[in-house]
Design a protein around this motif. Structure first.
Motif, short mmCIF file in Angstrom:
data_model
loop_
_atom_site.label_atom_id
_atom_site.label_comp_id
_atom_site.label_asym_id
_atom_site.label_seq_id
_atom_site.Cartn_x
_atom_site.Cartn_y
_atom_site.Cartn_z
N ILE A 125 0.84 -1.19 0.00
CA ILE A 125 0.00 0.00 0.00
C ILE A 125 0.87 1.24 0.00
N PHE A 126 1.92 1.20 0.78
CA PHE A 126 2.71 2.42 0.92
C PHE A 126 3.56 2.70 -0.31
N THR A 127 4.15 1.65 -0.85
CA THR A 127 5.11 1.89 -1.92
C THR A 127 4.59 1.58 -3.31
N TRP A 128 3.95 0.42 -3.47
CA TRP A 128 3.65 -0.01 -4.82
C TRP A 128 2.48 0.72 -5.46
N ALA A 129 1.77 1.48 -4.67
CA ALA A 129 0.65 2.23 -5.25
C ALA A 129 1.14 3.57 -5.81
N ASP A 130 2.41 3.89 -5.54
CA ASP A 130 2.94 5.21 -5.92
C ASP A 130 2.74 5.64 -7.37
N PRO A 131 3.08 4.77 -8.32
CA PRO A 131 2.90 5.20 -9.73
C PRO A 131 1.47 5.61 -10.03
N ALA A 132 0.53 4.82 -9.52
CA ALA A 132 -0.88 5.13 -9.79
C ALA A 132 -1.27 6.45 -9.14
N VAL B 221 -2.77 9.87 -10.90
CA VAL B 221 -4.02 10.54 -10.53
C VAL B 221 -3.76 12.01 -10.20
N GLU B 222 -2.69 12.24 -9.46
CA GLU B 222 -2.35 13.64 -9.11
C GLU B 222 -2.16 14.46 -10.38
N ASP B 223 -1.41 13.88 -11.31
CA ASP B 223 -1.16 14.59 -12.57
C ASP B 223 -2.46 14.86 -13.31
N LEU B 224 -3.31 13.87 -13.31
CA LEU B 224 -4.57 14.01 -14.02
C LEU B 224 -5.38 15.18 -13.49
N PHE B 225 -5.49 15.24 -12.18
CA PHE B 225 -6.31 16.31 -11.62
C PHE B 225 -5.65 17.67 -11.72
N ALA B 226 -4.33 17.68 -11.67
CA ALA B 226 -3.63 18.96 -11.87
C ALA B 226 -3.89 19.46 -13.28
N ALA B 227 -3.86 18.53 -14.22
CA ALA B 227 -4.10 18.91 -15.62
C ALA B 227 -5.53 19.41 -15.80
N LEU B 228 -6.44 18.73 -15.15
CA LEU B 228 -7.85 19.12 -15.21
C LEU B 228 -8.02 20.54 -14.71
N SER B 229 -7.36 20.79 -13.58
CA SER B 229 -7.44 22.11 -12.96
C SER B 229 -6.86 23.16 -13.90
N ALA B 230 -5.72 22.85 -14.47
CA ALA B 230 -5.07 23.80 -15.37
C ALA B 230 -5.95 24.07 -16.58
N GLY B 231 -6.59 23.00 -17.04
CA GLY B 231 -7.48 23.15 -18.19
C GLY B 231 -8.61 24.12 -17.91
N VAL B 232 -9.22 23.96 -16.74
CA VAL B 232 -10.32 24.85 -16.37
C VAL B 232 -9.82 26.28 -16.21
N GLN B 233 -8.64 26.41 -15.63
CA GLN B 233 -8.07 27.75 -15.45
C GLN B 233 -7.87 28.46 -16.78
N LEU C 19 -7.66 5.96 -4.23
CA LEU C 19 -8.30 4.76 -4.74
C LEU C 19 -7.30 3.62 -4.96
N PRO C 20 -6.13 3.88 -5.53
CA PRO C 20 -5.17 2.78 -5.73
C PRO C 20 -4.89 2.02 -4.44
N GLN C 21 -4.66 2.76 -3.36
CA GLN C 21 -4.33 2.09 -2.10
C GLN C 21 -5.52 1.32 -1.55
N ILE C 22 -6.68 1.91 -1.66
CA ILE C 22 -7.88 1.23 -1.18
C ILE C 22 -8.13 -0.03 -1.98
N LEU D 102 -4.79 6.88 5.83
CA LEU D 102 -3.58 6.67 5.03
C LEU D 102 -3.08 7.95 4.37
N PRO D 103 -3.98 8.73 3.76
CA PRO D 103 -3.53 10.00 3.17
C PRO D 103 -2.84 10.89 4.19
N VAL D 104 -3.40 10.90 5.40
CA VAL D 104 -2.81 11.74 6.43
C VAL D 104 -1.41 11.24 6.77
N TYR D 105 -1.30 9.94 7.02
CA TYR D 105 0.01 9.37 7.33
C TYR D 105 1.01 9.64 6.21
N THR D 106 0.56 9.34 5.00
CA THR D 106 1.45 9.49 3.84
C THR D 106 1.95 10.92 3.73
#
Lengths: 75, 760
Positions: free
Chosen positions: B342-349, B353-365, B392-395, B474-478
């Motif tokens: 959970i802690f390490t192998w979910a990282d790529p995913a 996701v982070e990139d996706l939402f950042a892009a979405l945000s930039a698009g709207v901007q 979601l990946p970790q869950i 988990l998000p908080v810990y991470t």
């Protein structure tokens, strides 16, 4: 003797299940009725619960419950 | 199934209406006024059978008033006729006391709103475990509805060397039997055909229980007969009087308040019970014995036990998995592996996701003009949704692992090994699974406590379940671990600092849960231990399809239950933190910005200076916002824990859902803004300084915060579910109170203690 006293690998035939509370009935409903053949497969790492086979399936019950089940040792 | 039916099915499958409509009858379609119920013991492949005969036309919901899951689908009979189908909770007996079993009984007699009395019942029986399965079958057959037995897991039986004379068995029992292997969808056509024939044979006939074939001794039978005669007098269905008499004598207890029973009948029942007790032939024991006697007599000539074909995998694996030393070792090893993944192998995913939402945000901007609406969308909605989806990946990994363990049969062994430890703190071995599920999310965990029959034990389990570190923490810990530790530094070559800190948080939460369970069991919820009677099903290779399906279902529950709350709260917080806009600032930031742009030639230096300016301005604006004021209000209460008002806002917001604190801090630190100078949240936390220049997020503060999150009740959804399961507000409020107090005290101890030891 009681089911709890059977050792791993031993077989017994249930004589009766003592008590008339929910847990006794539950044990009977799961198939531990007079005449039923049981085999003790093992014991959990900490000594409790027990792992037994009866009527073709495997069941786990605590020593406490097993203390309430009278059995006859089978060869 | 034939081609035309398959076409029909895929149409229904892709029809979103059929899946999302609220009422079962809408998804059932046209002519479905008939109902079939599928009942059986747990571990018989009942769910697989249900899936096989309904295809994907299913709807999952809850029985009214309880949190027992109800699955309803549609079955296509060979004639083309379609009938509704309900999956009854797995149970060992209809007389037993756990909620699942009571619901099972009520569904089968049509006493549950929304599910009428079934016109037919399919009883799923495990062919390798015939006798115990038939016990329930005898009870079901007495209900009066026409039955068909699906003799499932024929493959397992064959491997075990069990041969069954189906024709003869069917004759002896009096019910048609169809052999099936549900996970391979074998025998399904024959089952549907037999089902249809059975229904047709019984339409128009008055519902009558078949002649009871098992008998008790004469004195008891005499009593039953007299009671039945009395019942026939009063009842609307006199042909079922015998079955009713049996039911009453076995299930009625003095202390009961079974509604709807004629008091005269009730006293008669109690009299008979007493009389039989005194005569040394108590009813219930005699009844159970008599059923099994009959079952033995019937199965003995029909079943042949031959040689086992192939290896006894279950026996071998059990020798390994329940070994005194290897058993627990393998178990803890598996748990450690899951956490590390959970802690390490979910990282790529996660990164994706982070990139996706950042892009979405930039698009709207890029598209929308500057202003409140744009901010709402990017910093409220998109940011909020991102904060949900990113975990979601970790869950998914966690749920995948849990389902894999459950489906393979290993979970029962785990409960078996853990019982002694659980017992020491007064918990049931069966509490292990709900508590383990709470590692993913306390909501299904709390719901799973239903299998614990004893009310007190169930309550204790419910009260400590949220202490098990759920995936929302988990998000908080991470976030905290990445911000305050050098998380990737390797330890012992296999693990890293991040993984170990995470593992220790989880271990701490387990210790906390066990301790609190012990406390509760010794004080307010004192009582005797309930029995531990757990079936250990044969090991089987989990079906990937069903594991994935379950995993996704659970994830959807998390998304819908927590997700909506998180997005809503993120928006609310964005509002609290962005408004009011017209505030007095201590400096003229605009003027300073112009000055920097004009004076600093070096691009890097300019960027650095502007960034510093921006942080200062954001901080001031925040302080002046509604949210900032609220945070400042509680600051004195949380300062001893090492927290400041910004964390304070986070704590308040995450009362709704834990991971909201991540989004909140994102907003608080202005990470939501998508411009070239934005840095990811963790960088921001790392660089955050107090007014005096010292690091705001030291490892000690980090640990104090994580400890707070381990123990605090930061989840409205959990409280709502607890309320449903306990049917009162008393327990959820108590939970909120004790957990908050516990969290504060522990955090205080850790932070102050750490300071004294010089860790600040």
């Amino acid at each position: 003797m009681k089911l709890a006293q059977l050792r791993v690998g031993e077989n017994g035939a249930v004589r009766r299940v003592q008590g008339s509370d929910e847990s006794s009935f539950r044990l009977m409903e799961m198939g531990l009725t007079p005449g039923t053949r049981v085999r003790v497969n093992g014991v959990a790492p900490l000594g409790d619960p027990l792992h037994i086979t009866l009527r073709g399936y495997k069941l786990s019950i605590r020593r406490r419950e097993a203390e309430g089940i009278e059995v006859d040792l089978l060869p | 199934m034939s081609a035309p039916q398959r076409a029909q099915e895929s149409e229904a499958k892709s029809d979103p209406q059929a899946r999302s409509s609220d009422s079962a009858s809408a998804s059932a379609g046209q002519s479905a006024d008939l109902w079939v119920a599928i009942a059986g013991n747990p571990n018989t492949g009942k769910t697989a059978l249900f899936n096989a005969i309904t295809g994907l036309r299913q709807k999952v919901g809850n029985y009214p008033g309880v949190t027992v899951e109800r699955k309803v689908g549609v079955v296509s009979l060979p004639s083309g006729r379609r009938i509704s189908c309900v999956d009854v909770p797995g149970c060992y007996s209809l007389v037993a006391r756990s909620e699942d079993e009571q619901i099972a009984h009520d569904v089968l007699v049509g006493q549950i709103e929304g599910t009428p009395e079934p016109d037919a019942i399919i009883v799923v029986i495990d062919a390798s475990n015939l006798q115990r399965n038939l016990y329930l079958a005898t009870q079901i057959m007495e209900l009066g509805a026409p039955c068909v037995i699906a003799l499932n897991m024929m493959d397992v039986a064959a491997r075990a060397g069990v041969e069954i004379d189906l024709g003869r068995l069917s004759q002896e029992i009096g019910v048609p039997i169809v052999p099936t292997v549900a996970i391979r969808e074998q025998g399904i056509d024959a089952l549907c055909k037999t089902l249809e024939q059975t229904i047709e044979a019984h339409t128009g006939r008055r519902r009558a229980a078949p002649e009871r074939r098992w008998r008790m001794e004469q004195t008891i039978e005499g009593r039953v007969a007299s009671l039945a005669a009395e019942l026939a007098h009063h009842s609307a269905a006199p042909q079922r009087a015998d079955a009713e008499a049996i039911w009453l004598l076995s299930s009625l207890q003095e202390a009961d308040e079974l509604v709807g029973i004629n008091p005269h009948i009730r006293s008669q029942v109690l009299d008979i019970q007493r009389a039989l007790d005194q005569a040394g032939t108590p009813f219930r024991a005699s009844e159970i014995q008599a059923r099994y006697d009959w079952i033995e007599a019937v199965t003995q000539p029909c079943v042949r036990h031959g040689e086992r074909v192939g290896t006894d995998w279950t026996g071998r694996l059990d020798a390994l998995f329940t070994h005194r030393v290897l058993g627990p070792a393998l178990f803890f090893g598996a748990m450690a592996l899951i956490f590390q993944s959970i802690f390490t192998w979910a990282d790529p995913a996660i990164g994706a996701v982070e990139d996706l939402f950042a892009a979405l945000s930039a698009g709207v901007q890029a598209v929308l003009p500057e202003g409140s609406l744009r901010d709402l969308i990017t910093e409220g909605i998109i940011a909020g949704a991102g904060n949900v989806v990113v975990f979601l990946p970790q869950i998914l990994i966690l749920f995948f692992a849990i389902n894999l363990l459950e489906d393979s049969g290993y979970m029962a062994r785990a409960a078996y090994m853990m019982d002694r430890i659980m017992g020491r703190v007064g918990l049931h071995g069966r509490a292990f699974i709900p508590l383990l599920s709470s590692f993913a999310c306390a909501i299904p965990g709390v719901m799973a406590t239903r299998t614990i029959e004893n009310r007190r034990d169930r309550l204790v389990t419910i009260l400590v379940a949220p202490l098990m570190s759920c995936s929302a923490r988990l998000p908080v810990y991470t976030m905290v671990i990445a911000a305050v530790f050098d998380a990737d530094r390797s330890v012992a070559g296999v693990f890293n600092v991040g993984g170990l800190v995470l593992l220790s948080m989880y271990l701490f939460s387990i210790v906390a849960a066990i301790s609190m369970a012990f406390v509760f069991k010794s004080t307010i919820l004192k009582g005797p231990r309930p029995p531990f009677i757990l079936e250990m099903p044969p090991y089987k290779l989990p079906q990937l399809k069903s594991v994935l399906r379950n995993m996704w279902e659970r994830a959807s529950v998390f998304l819908s239950r927590a997700g909506t709350v998180i997005v809503a709260v993120t928006i609310l917080l964005w509002g609290l933190l962005s408004y009011p806009k017209d505030v007095e600032l201590s400096r003229d930031f605009e003027a300073e910005r112009i000055r920097i742009e004009a004076s600093l030639a070096d691009a890097a230096a300019r960027r650095e200076a502007l960034r510093g300016l921006e942080s200062a301005e954001s901080a001031e604006r925040l302080r002046a916002s509604y949210g900032g004021r609220l945070g400042r209000l509680i600051e004195p209460a949380i300062a001893p824990l090492g927290f400041d008002w910004k964390i304070g806002i986070g704590l308040i917001g995450s009362l709704a859902a834990r991971e909201v604190i991540v989004g909140t801090l994102g907003v608080v630190y202005g990470v939501g803004e998508a411009d070239e100078e934005s840095v990811p949240l963790r960088e921001r936390l790392r660089s955050e300084r107090h007014a005096d220049g010292s690091r705001a997020y030291t490892p000690l503060v980090g640990i104090s915060l994580m400890i707070y999150f381990v123990l605090a009740c930061q989840c409205m959804s959990t409280l709502a579910v607890v309320r449903r399961e306990t049917n009162s507000w008393r327990w959820p409020l108590f939970m909120l109170g004790y957990m908050t107090a516990l969290a504060w005290v522990a955090s205080f101890a850790v932070y102050q203690g750490g300071k004294m030891l010089g860790f600040a």
